[in-house]
Write a protein that holds these residues in place. Structure first.
Motif, PDB file in Angstrom:
ATOM      1  N   ARG A  17       0.822  -1.209   0.000  1.00  0.00           N
ATOM      2  CA  ARG A  17       0.000   0.000   0.000  1.00  0.00           C
ATOM      3  C   ARG A  17       0.855   1.258   0.000  1.00  0.00           C
ATOM      4  O   ARG A  17       0.540   2.250   0.671  1.00  0.00           O
ATOM      5  N   HIS A  18       1.913   1.218  -0.749  1.00  0.00           N
ATOM      6  CA  HIS A  18       2.781   2.374  -0.971  1.00  0.00           C
ATOM      7  C   HIS A  18       2.821   2.637  -2.482  1.00  0.00           C
ATOM      8  O   HIS A  18       3.524   1.944  -3.225  1.00  0.00           O
ATOM      9  N   ARG A  19       2.036   3.597  -2.899  1.00  0.00           N
ATOM     10  CA  ARG A  19       1.951   3.928  -4.325  1.00  0.00           C
ATOM     11  C   ARG A  19       2.946   5.043  -4.660  1.00  0.00           C
ATOM     12  O   ARG A  19       2.803   6.184  -4.190  1.00  0.00           O
ATOM     13  N   VAL A  20       3.949   4.715  -5.452  1.00  0.00           N
ATOM     14  CA  VAL A  20       4.903   5.723  -5.909  1.00  0.00           C
ATOM     15  C   VAL A  20       4.276   6.482  -7.067  1.00  0.00           C
ATOM     16  O   VAL A  20       3.897   5.901  -8.087  1.00  0.00           O
ATOM     17  N   GLU A  21       4.133   7.787  -6.902  1.00  0.00           N
ATOM     18  CA  GLU A  21       3.446   8.606  -7.903  1.00  0.00           C
ATOM     19  C   GLU A  21       4.389   9.385  -8.802  1.00  0.00           C
ATOM     20  O   GLU A  21       3.999   9.804  -9.900  1.00  0.00           O
ATOM     21  N   ALA A  22       5.615   9.575  -8.361  1.00  0.00           N
ATOM     22  CA  ALA A  22       6.583  10.318  -9.193  1.00  0.00           C
ATOM     23  C   ALA A  22       8.000   9.989  -8.735  1.00  0.00           C
ATOM     24  O   ALA A  22       8.227   9.542  -7.606  1.00  0.00           O
ATOM     25  N   LEU A  23       8.915  10.208  -9.659  1.00  0.00           N
ATOM     26  CA  LEU A  23      10.329   9.927  -9.420  1.00  0.00           C
ATOM     27  C   LEU A  23      11.114  11.154  -9.879  1.00  0.00           C
ATOM     28  O   LEU A  23      10.990  11.584 -11.021  1.00  0.00           O
ATOM     29  N   HIS A  24      11.917  11.723  -8.967  1.00  0.00           N
ATOM     30  CA  HIS A  24      12.628  12.956  -9.291  1.00  0.00           C
ATOM     31  C   HIS A  24      14.133  12.754  -9.124  1.00  0.00           C
ATOM     32  O   HIS A  24      14.607  12.560  -7.996  1.00  0.00           O
ATOM     33  N   PRO A  25      14.909  12.773 -10.202  1.00  0.00           N
ATOM     34  CA  PRO A  25      16.370  12.717 -10.062  1.00  0.00           C
ATOM     35  C   PRO A  25      16.858  13.959  -9.313  1.00  0.00           C
ATOM     36  O   PRO A  25      16.357  15.070  -9.541  1.00  0.00           O
ATOM     37  N   THR A  26      17.809  13.782  -8.412  1.00  0.00           N
ATOM     38  CA  THR A  26      18.364  14.906  -7.647  1.00  0.00           C
ATOM     39  C   THR A  26      19.717  15.296  -8.221  1.00  0.00           C
ATOM     40  O   THR A  26      20.300  14.585  -9.047  1.00  0.00           O
ATOM     41  N   ASN A  27      20.251  16.426  -7.750  1.00  0.00           N
ATOM     42  CA  ASN A  27      21.567  16.869  -8.223  1.00  0.00           C
ATOM     43  C   ASN A  27      22.706  16.080  -7.595  1.00  0.00           C
ATOM     44  O   ASN A  27      23.876  16.352  -7.853  1.00  0.00           O
ATOM     45  N   LYS A  28      22.371  15.103  -6.749  1.00  0.00           N
ATOM     46  CA  LYS A  28      23.380  14.234  -6.138  1.00  0.00           C
ATOM     47  C   LYS A  28      23.350  12.834  -6.755  1.00  0.00           C
ATOM     48  O   LYS A  28      23.806  11.862  -6.152  1.00  0.00           O
ATOM     49  N   ASN A  29      22.769  12.743  -7.963  1.00  0.00           N
ATOM     50  CA  ASN A  29      22.655  11.461  -8.666  1.00  0.00           C
ATOM     51  C   ASN A  29      21.843  10.448  -7.872  1.00  0.00           C
ATOM     52  O   ASN A  29      22.129   9.248  -7.885  1.00  0.00           O
ATOM     53  N   GLN A  30      20.854  10.927  -7.161  1.00  0.00           N
ATOM     54  CA  GLN A  30      19.931  10.067  -6.437  1.00  0.00           C
ATOM     55  C   GLN A  30      18.517  10.299  -6.968  1.00  0.00           C
ATOM     56  O   GLN A  30      18.302  11.053  -7.908  1.00  0.00           O
ATOM     57  N   PHE A  31      17.550   9.637  -6.329  1.00  0.00           N
ATOM     58  CA  PHE A  31      16.157   9.791  -6.729  1.00  0.00           C
ATOM     59  C   PHE A  31      15.298  10.070  -5.508  1.00  0.00           C
ATOM     60  O   PHE A  31      15.431   9.400  -4.479  1.00  0.00           O
ATOM     61  N   LYS A  32      14.415  11.026  -5.665  1.00  0.00           N
ATOM     62  CA  LYS A  32      13.414  11.273  -4.627  1.00  0.00           C
ATOM     63  C   LYS A  32      12.099  10.653  -5.084  1.00  0.00           C
ATOM     64  O   LYS A  32      11.584  10.979  -6.148  1.00  0.00           O
ATOM     65  N   LEU A  33      11.569   9.753  -4.263  1.00  0.00           N
ATOM     66  CA  LEU A  33      10.309   9.086  -4.580  1.00  0.00           C
ATOM     67  C   LEU A  33       9.164   9.824  -3.901  1.00  0.00           C
ATOM     68  O   LEU A  33       9.173   9.999  -2.679  1.00  0.00           O
ATOM     69  N   SER A  34       8.194  10.250  -4.704  1.00  0.00           N
ATOM     70  CA  SER A  34       6.968  10.820  -4.159  1.00  0.00           C
ATOM     71  C   SER A  34       5.974   9.690  -3.966  1.00  0.00           C
ATOM     72  O   SER A  34       5.614   9.003  -4.935  1.00  0.00           O
ATOM     73  N   ILE A  35       5.528   9.479  -2.731  1.00  0.00           N
ATOM     74  CA  ILE A  35       4.680   8.338  -2.378  1.00  0.00           C
ATOM     75  C   ILE A  35       3.349   8.867  -1.868  1.00  0.00           C
ATOM     76  O   ILE A  35       3.314   9.738  -0.989  1.00  0.00           O
ATOM     77  N   LYS A  36       2.255   8.358  -2.396  1.00  0.00           N
ATOM     78  CA  LYS A  36       0.929   8.850  -2.038  1.00  0.00           C
ATOM     79  C   LYS A  36       0.689   8.769  -0.534  1.00  0.00           C
ATOM     80  O   LYS A  36       0.848   7.712   0.085  1.00  0.00           O
ATOM     81  N   ASN A  37       0.327   9.912   0.045  1.00  0.00           N
ATOM     82  CA  ASN A  37       0.002  10.022   1.481  1.00  0.00           C
ATOM     83  C   ASN A  37       1.153   9.626   2.395  1.00  0.00           C
ATOM     84  O   ASN A  37       0.939   9.280   3.562  1.00  0.00           O
ATOM     85  N   LYS A  38       2.400   9.651   1.878  1.00  0.00           N
ATOM     86  CA  LYS A  38       3.575   9.308   2.684  1.00  0.00           C
ATOM     87  C   LYS A  38       4.646  10.376   2.472  1.00  0.00           C
ATOM     88  O   LYS A  38       4.611  11.144   1.513  1.00  0.00           O
TER      89      LYS A  38
END
Length: 410
Positions: free
Chosen positions: A135-156
């Protein structure tokens, strides 16, 4: 990557699970998390093969194996050199799960229970400390300037990861892929791949469940033709011959709005002229018997009677009473019958799509995106689909394995 890289696997199906547990096994320093939008992981594994789980197909030649994929065949040919059905069998056997081969090449656990496969995969996840978040829906993925990814998770709260594996499976809705387009990937329009054919006129509706072992199905006006068992359903036709045809013709039939005509030979590989001669011999040798009695063709009695009716022959008519025109009409019903199809039904609960991420945007040797570093793809989210028979799970195991191998080696 840092000393203890954080790996996110988006999708808790076969491909995602296999990528996660193998990456964690191969490199214990990895911190692997599976994000699953629904309440249960491996749901498709549970229902596959009528609850038995058709794990793979007994074909240990990568070149032959790859020919079972209408989309992805050429690229999978080389992927199977890294991990093919023989490797799948060994992988499960090493974990005390034995597989058996059925007459048509499909492979199942000897328990005939999909929970055997699910339990094995979950044990591996526990063993290698893979974190599973249902029950963790990932809604978006954002590459960061540190070569990582920020996961946007619904209601989390969002979370940061060093590498991401996309294994979200297939979907008929293009909107499902929009968040991946924002990363720079293009999308091949998704359409259904495995489905049964619905008759416009329900001429066999009362014969649901009857099947023939050897038939052929072709789509009129095309070169699509496949052989195998044919199953009559309440709505029309199913079985391997139909499902193979639906897979190979998936995009064509979508463009036809699933309205088309098929030709069926119910006694393949018998041809019309040989069947006609056989019927004439029956007329001579069975002269006093009624036409509802015959032993020349492997057709169930109720279905045979329906063919007689479609040829406008009363089943109580004696063989000697048949005219050459009757025999011609019956031959057509047996070997060259035309049926108008209007609509489709998804094959059981097994959903397979053609479309998704184009393979030329993926390095198939690593499953890494050519567009975004440290972004990987596995399974049916890619433009890969196979015919029925364990092929779709095998491409999931293969692509998941390759992604895991590369992530662990980085």
């Amino acid at each position: 990557m840092p000393r203890s890289p954080k790996i996110a696997v988006i999708g808790g199906g076969a491909a995602g699970f296999f990528a996660a547990i193998n990456a964690a096994r191969l490199d214990p320093s990895l911190k692997v998390t599976i994000f699953e939008k629904s309440r249960e992981v491996l749901s498709k594994v549970r229902i596959s093969g009528g609850g038995r789980c058709n794990v793979t197909h007994h074909c240990f030649d990568p070149e032959i194996m790859s020919k079972a994929y209408p989309r992805g065949s050429r690229k999978l040919r080389w992927a199977f050199e890294q991990f093919q059905p023989a490797d799948t069998v060994s992988w499960f056997e090493e974990r005390d799960v034995e597989l058996k081969t059925e007459s048509d090449g499909r492979m199942f656990p000897t328990t005939d229970d999909s929970s055997t496969i699910i339990s094995c995969l979950k044990r591996e996840a526990d063993r290698y400390n893979v974190n599973i978040l249902n029950r963790h829906r990932v809604e978006a993925l954002h590459p960061t300037n540190k070569n990582q990814f920020k996961l946007s998770i619904k209601n989390k709260e969002p979370q940061i990861f060093d590498a991401v594996v996309i294994a979200t499976g297939g979907s008929n809705r293009r909107s499902t892929y929009q968040w991946l387009e924002k990363l720079g990937h293009s999308i091949i329009e998704p359409v259904p791949s495995l489905f049964t054919f619905n008759f416009k006129n329900k001429i066999f509706e009362d014969l649901s469940g009857i099947s023939v072992e050897n038939g052929s199905v072709s789509i009129e006006g095309t070169s699509y033709q496949h052989e195998g068992p044919i199953l009559i359903t309440h709505w029309g036709l199913s079985g391997p011959a139909v499902l193979k045809t639906s897979a190979w013709a998936a995009r064509y039939l979508h463009n036809q709005n699933y309205t088309f005509t098929i030709r069926v030979n119910w006694i393949y590989p018998n041809k019309a002229h040989t069947v006609q001669e056989t019927l004439k011999k029956l007329r001579d040798t069975n002269a006093r018997k009624t036409t509802k009695k015959q032993n020349a063709f492997p057709i169930p009695g109720r279905l045979w009677n329906r063919f007689l009716e479609l040829a406008q022959i009363n089943p109580n008519t004696r063989w000697a009473e048949l005219s050459n025109e009757n025999i011609h009409d019956l031959t057509q019903e047996l070997t060259n019958a035309n049926y108008h199809i209007k609509g489709k039904t998804t094959y059981k609960e097994e959903f397979v799509t053609s479309g998704g991420i184009p393979l030329d945007e993926i390095n198939m040797g690593t499953m890494e995106s050519k567009k975004v570093s440290n972004l990987y793809f596995a399974g049916e989210v890619l433009n890969i689909d196979g015919i029925t028979g364990g092929y779709n799970f095998q491409s999931a195991w293969t692509t998941g394995w390759i992604a895991a191998q590369h992530i662990a080696s980085e």
